[in-house]
Design a protein around this motif. Sequence first.
Motif, short mmCIF file in Angstrom:
data_model
loop_
_atom_site.label_atom_id
_atom_site.label_comp_id
_atom_site.label_asym_id
_atom_site.label_seq_id
_atom_site.Cartn_x
_atom_site.Cartn_y
_atom_site.Cartn_z
N VAL A 110 1.43 4.39 -3.23
CA VAL A 110 1.14 5.83 -3.13
C VAL A 110 2.40 6.68 -3.10
O VAL A 110 2.33 7.89 -2.91
CB VAL A 110 0.25 6.14 -1.90
N SER A 124 -2.51 9.57 -2.96
CA SER A 124 -3.17 8.88 -4.07
C SER A 124 -2.29 7.84 -4.70
O SER A 124 -1.10 8.08 -4.91
CB SER A 124 -3.58 9.89 -5.14
N LEU A 162 -1.41 6.39 6.08
CA LEU A 162 -0.95 6.96 4.82
C LEU A 162 -1.73 8.21 4.41
O LEU A 162 -2.10 8.38 3.26
CB LEU A 162 -0.97 5.92 3.70
N THR A 163 -1.98 9.07 5.39
CA THR A 163 -2.58 10.37 5.09
C THR A 163 -1.56 11.45 5.41
O THR A 163 -0.66 11.27 6.23
CB THR A 163 -3.87 10.62 5.89
N GLY A 171 -5.60 15.20 6.88
CA GLY A 171 -6.28 14.04 6.34
C GLY A 171 -6.25 13.87 4.84
O GLY A 171 -7.09 13.17 4.29
N GLN A 172 -5.28 14.50 4.15
CA GLN A 172 -5.22 14.31 2.70
C GLN A 172 -4.72 12.91 2.40
O GLN A 172 -3.64 12.52 2.83
CB GLN A 172 -4.28 15.35 2.09
N GLN A 173 -5.52 12.14 1.67
CA GLN A 173 -5.14 10.77 1.31
C GLN A 173 -4.07 10.83 0.23
O GLN A 173 -4.21 11.56 -0.74
CB GLN A 173 -6.36 10.02 0.80
N THR A 178 -0.87 15.26 6.74
CA THR A 178 -1.33 16.39 7.54
C THR A 178 -0.28 17.47 7.40
O THR A 178 0.91 17.20 7.63
CB THR A 178 -1.51 15.99 9.01
N ARG A 228 0.84 -1.22 0.00
CA ARG A 228 0.00 0.00 0.00
C ARG A 228 0.87 1.25 0.00
O ARG A 228 0.59 2.20 -0.74
CB ARG A 228 -0.93 -0.03 1.22
N ALA A 259 -5.91 8.61 9.74
CA ALA A 259 -5.92 7.38 8.96
C ALA A 259 -4.51 7.05 8.46
O ALA A 259 -3.68 7.95 8.31
CB ALA A 259 -6.88 7.51 7.79
#
Length: 199
Positions: free
Chosen positions: A38, A192, A171-172, A188-190, A174, A34, A169
């Motif tokens: 990203v 991508s 792999l976010t 909290g930006q995921q 901040t 994962r 969460a």
Amino acid sequence: MTVQVMLISPALNAALREARFDGDAPLDAAGIRRAGAVAAGVPEADRYLRGPSERCAGTADALGLRAGPEPAVRGWDMGRWSGRRLATVSAAEPEAVSAWLTDPSAAPHGGESLFELRARAGRWLEALESSADGAGRRVLAVVEPAVVRAVIVGALALPVEAFWRLDVAPLTLTALSGRSGRWNLRCGQQLSPVPRPAV
């Protein structure tokens, strides 16, 4: 001087899936996959750091970052609870867990209290600001979720109890930008995944 501090929470591992207190467990194969997926979404920085845990080290490696360990952003010291399941500790020591969740000065596990964690995270943030120069204004660090939460609480001068209301969460990203007493937050930006090429 304005500084940008970007915090990435590590990928999942077995300890997080099993609701265990941090026991410095490494990433498993799924977490490595994962994080690798990203890696292209990680922003550039002038300096790259990571918490000293195996989970942070494995995440930084999978993201392709040359990030040195930074003891000041180590995970929350859970003392004798480290590596144990929350459910097990709650069943064996309900009063101690209740105190830990409601009293920011409590450390029934023998490790750090929430106040101590927040203070440590705040000192690290202040040190970044005071040491920033033209080549070090953008700092990216892979750190445990509890450290992300403590940094947010301290930077925004929130009541320490707000720590328990923040979810971070895996792999976010901040990001904090600004300076002491005037931080702006993007949380909290995921990260991508890399899009697959069309066939």
